[in-house]
Design a protein around this motif. Sequence first.
Motif, PDB file in Angstrom:
ATOM      1  N   SER A 204       0.799  -1.226   0.000  1.00 18.27           N
ATOM      2  CA  SER A 204       0.000   0.000   0.000  1.00 18.27           C
ATOM      3  C   SER A 204       0.828   1.270   0.000  1.00 18.27           C
ATOM      4  CB  SER A 204      -0.926   0.009   1.225  1.00 18.27           C
ATOM      5  OG  SER A 204      -1.847  -1.054   1.178  1.00 18.27           O
ATOM      6  N   ASN A 205       2.080   1.218   0.476  1.00 20.58           N
ATOM      7  CA  ASN A 205       2.827   2.444   0.715  1.00 20.58           C
ATOM      8  C   ASN A 205       4.187   2.423   0.029  1.00 20.58           C
ATOM      9  OD1 ASN A 205       0.892   3.410   2.910  1.00 20.58           O
ATOM     10  ND2 ASN A 205       1.613   1.484   3.782  1.00 20.58           N
ATOM     11  N   ASP A 206       4.646   3.585  -0.359  1.00 20.43           N
ATOM     12  CA  ASP A 206       5.996   3.736  -0.878  1.00 20.43           C
ATOM     13  C   ASP A 206       6.992   3.370   0.226  1.00 20.43           C
ATOM     14  OD1 ASP A 206       8.250   4.453  -2.297  1.00 20.43           O
ATOM     15  OD2 ASP A 206       8.049   6.598  -1.830  1.00 20.43           O
ATOM     16  N   GLY A 207       7.854   2.422  -0.044  1.00 19.59           N
ATOM     17  CA  GLY A 207       8.802   1.948   0.965  1.00 19.59           C
ATOM     18  C   GLY A 207       8.437   0.602   1.542  1.00 19.59           C
ATOM     19  N   ASP A 208       7.152   0.206   1.420  1.00 16.83           N
ATOM     20  CA  ASP A 208       6.774  -1.160   1.800  1.00 16.83           C
ATOM     21  C   ASP A 208       7.455  -2.144   0.864  1.00 16.83           C
ATOM     22  OD1 ASP A 208       5.093  -0.011   3.635  1.00 16.83           O
ATOM     23  OD2 ASP A 208       3.226  -0.691   2.712  1.00 16.83           O
ATOM     24  N   ASP A 268       9.339  11.078   5.242  1.00 10.78           N
ATOM     25  CA  ASP A 268       9.284  12.531   5.364  1.00 10.78           C
ATOM     26  C   ASP A 268       9.416  13.172   3.985  1.00 10.78           C
ATOM     27  OD1 ASP A 268      11.974  12.434   4.645  1.00 10.78           O
ATOM     28  OD2 ASP A 268      12.702  12.749   6.688  1.00 10.78           O
ATOM     29  N   ASP A 269       9.486  14.492   3.955  1.00 12.98           N
ATOM     30  CA  ASP A 269       9.523  15.205   2.677  1.00 12.98           C
ATOM     31  C   ASP A 269      10.781  14.921   1.880  1.00 12.98           C
ATOM     32  OD1 ASP A 269       7.082  16.299   3.272  1.00 12.98           O
ATOM     33  OD2 ASP A 269       7.928  18.154   4.105  1.00 12.98           O
ATOM     34  N   ASN A 270      11.816  14.430   2.552  1.00 14.83           N
ATOM     35  CA  ASN A 270      13.073  14.110   1.875  1.00 14.83           C
ATOM     36  C   ASN A 270      13.159  12.647   1.452  1.00 14.83           C
ATOM     37  OD1 ASN A 270      14.126  16.766   2.175  1.00 14.83           O
ATOM     38  ND2 ASN A 270      14.626  16.281   4.324  1.00 14.83           N
ATOM     39  N   ILE A 273      12.586   7.207   5.578  1.00 14.91           N
ATOM     40  CA  ILE A 273      11.583   6.449   6.321  1.00 14.91           C
ATOM     41  C   ILE A 273      11.568   6.912   7.773  1.00 14.91           C
ATOM     42  CG2 ILE A 273      10.942   4.160   7.183  1.00 14.91           C
ATOM     43  CD1 ILE A 273      12.011   3.003   4.591  1.00 14.91           C
ATOM     44  N   VAL A 274      10.408   7.326   8.237  1.00 19.19           N
ATOM     45  CA  VAL A 274      10.274   7.786   9.620  1.00 19.19           C
ATOM     46  C   VAL A 274       9.418   6.835  10.449  1.00 19.19           C
ATOM     47  CG1 VAL A 274      10.636  10.204   9.031  1.00 19.19           C
ATOM     48  CG2 VAL A 274       8.307   9.258   8.989  1.00 19.19           C
ATOM     49  N   ASN A 275       8.716   5.953   9.782  1.00 20.34           N
ATOM     50  CA  ASN A 275       7.849   5.022  10.516  1.00 20.34           C
ATOM     51  C   ASN A 275       7.605   3.801   9.643  1.00 20.34           C
ATOM     52  OD1 ASN A 275       6.086   3.817  12.286  1.00 20.34           O
ATOM     53  ND2 ASN A 275       4.750   5.605  12.514  1.00 20.34           N
ATOM     54  N   ALA A 276       7.798   2.601  10.188  1.00 20.80           N
ATOM     55  CA  ALA A 276       7.539   1.364   9.445  1.00 20.80           C
ATOM     56  C   ALA A 276       7.463   0.207  10.424  1.00 20.80           C
ATOM     57  CB  ALA A 276       8.639   1.108   8.411  1.00 20.80           C
ATOM     58  N   LEU A 277       6.749  -0.840  10.008  1.00 22.24           N
ATOM     59  CA  LEU A 277       6.672  -2.078  10.780  1.00 22.24           C
ATOM     60  C   LEU A 277       7.383  -3.185  10.006  1.00 22.24           C
ATOM     61  CD1 LEU A 277       2.954  -2.068  12.027  1.00 22.24           C
ATOM     62  CD2 LEU A 277       4.978  -1.030  13.086  1.00 22.24           C
ATOM     63  N   TYR A 278       8.079  -4.048  10.749  1.00 26.20           N
ATOM     64  CA  TYR A 278       8.870  -5.109  10.131  1.00 26.20           C
ATOM     65  C   TYR A 278       8.372  -6.472  10.592  1.00 26.20           C
ATOM     66  CZ  TYR A 278      12.152  -1.418   8.834  1.00 26.20           C
ATOM     67  OH  TYR A 278      12.731  -0.290   8.301  1.00 26.20           O
ATOM     68  N   ASN A 304       9.503   1.010  13.660  1.00 22.38           N
ATOM     69  CA  ASN A 304      10.942   1.143  13.418  1.00 22.38           C
ATOM     70  C   ASN A 304      11.800   0.138  14.185  1.00 22.38           C
ATOM     71  OD1 ASN A 304      10.375   3.373  11.753  1.00 22.38           O
ATOM     72  ND2 ASN A 304      10.430   4.757  13.511  1.00 22.38           N
ATOM     73  N   ASP A 305      11.185  -0.835  14.833  1.00 19.65           N
ATOM     74  CA  ASP A 305      11.938  -1.886  15.534  1.00 19.65           C
ATOM     75  C   ASP A 305      12.061  -3.082  14.597  1.00 19.65           C
ATOM     76  OD1 ASP A 305      13.119  -3.657  17.247  1.00 19.65           O
ATOM     77  OD2 ASP A 305      11.442  -3.770  18.655  1.00 19.65           O
ATOM     78  N   ARG A 306      13.283  -3.410  14.197  1.00 15.27           N
ATOM     79  CA  ARG A 306      13.501  -4.488  13.244  1.00 15.27           C
ATOM     80  C   ARG A 306      13.731  -5.846  13.915  1.00 15.27           C
ATOM     81  NH1 ARG A 306      17.990  -3.969  10.633  1.00 15.27           N
ATOM     82  NH2 ARG A 306      18.889  -2.163  11.692  1.00 15.27           N
ATOM     83  N   ASN A 307      13.557  -5.908  15.230  1.00 19.13           N
ATOM     84  CA  ASN A 307      13.687  -7.187  15.937  1.00 19.13           C
ATOM     85  C   ASN A 307      12.549  -8.120  15.519  1.00 19.13           C
ATOM     86  OD1 ASN A 307      14.099  -9.289  17.714  1.00 19.13           O
ATOM     87  ND2 ASN A 307      13.728  -8.095  19.573  1.00 19.13           N
TER      88      ASN A 307
END
Length: 329
Positions: A204-208, A268-270, A273-278, A304-307
Amino acid sequence: MSFFTRASLGLICFVVFSLNSRAEPKAMFTVRVIDETGSLVTNAEVHAGFVESIKPGWGWGGGREKKWQGVTGTNGLCIVQETCQGEAGVAVGKDGYYWSSGYKLLFTNYVGTLKQRWEPWNPTVEVLLKRIGKPIPMYAKWIRDARMPADGQPIGFDLMKGDWVVPNGRGATPDFIMTLHRQVGGKTASGYQIHDTTLTITFSNDGDGIQSILVPPSRGSALRLPREAPETGYMANLVKNAFEHPERSSTGTSEDQNYFFRVRTKKDDNGNIVNALYGKIHGDFSRFDYGSLTFTYYLNPTPNDRNVEFDPTRNLFTNLSALEEVRAP
């Protein structure tokens, strides 16, 4: 009963008794246990399993299981010796480590007359033990034969709900978007349905995205995959193909296949990635060649926790059936 009949039966009984009373050949091998740094692991429990030949009075059958147990010394070694039918299985564990199992040994020949032994004699089996790190609660579920609601249409799947999104289920967020294309023909000579099937998974999202990791499931640590999902390297889609043709077929799955994934990504605008689930997927997506879907996934709900080291005693799904439970870390 004639003399010859009695003699024949006596000879048969003598042969059977002689074969069963003869000592089995002995096998010997060395188990060498190391950790992830390559250091030797002392005082690790070594469990070996063998099959013992059938003995007089046991009745018919292929034999019985024989168990052996020992520990590694200061050199990380444990020497195993036992009589058997020619094969052995090994599992190793220690407090603070994940169990490692599935190691098989096959002995191809034996030598000697009175004191027979299996060859190869004393091979070394190296076993890797992984330390228990920081297991966490996760959303973990085994999806079994979930019927695809429609053919040729994108269907969202909500990982936190463990269900298709509305109107096909109770889900609200389409973490995975799955599209099944299935072309069906007649039957093969064996009665199988001729088909060409494609499963496409998008997000659904850019970066997924999703990325592959190959790990054989049959041997090794109970912690199959790395403890952390990668930070980069995710693909925006996954395409899997399966087919059944009169001359050949494929289920489109591999027993070595596993995946990491990233969902609910925000940038963010740049473009950072500022928020993601892994999360991770144990095994492959399967059964889509039948129009349904089977897969096992783990989702870390902390942004943002990749554990992805799962604690099976703290599944965030609290109402799973026995067929949906996940027990692997």
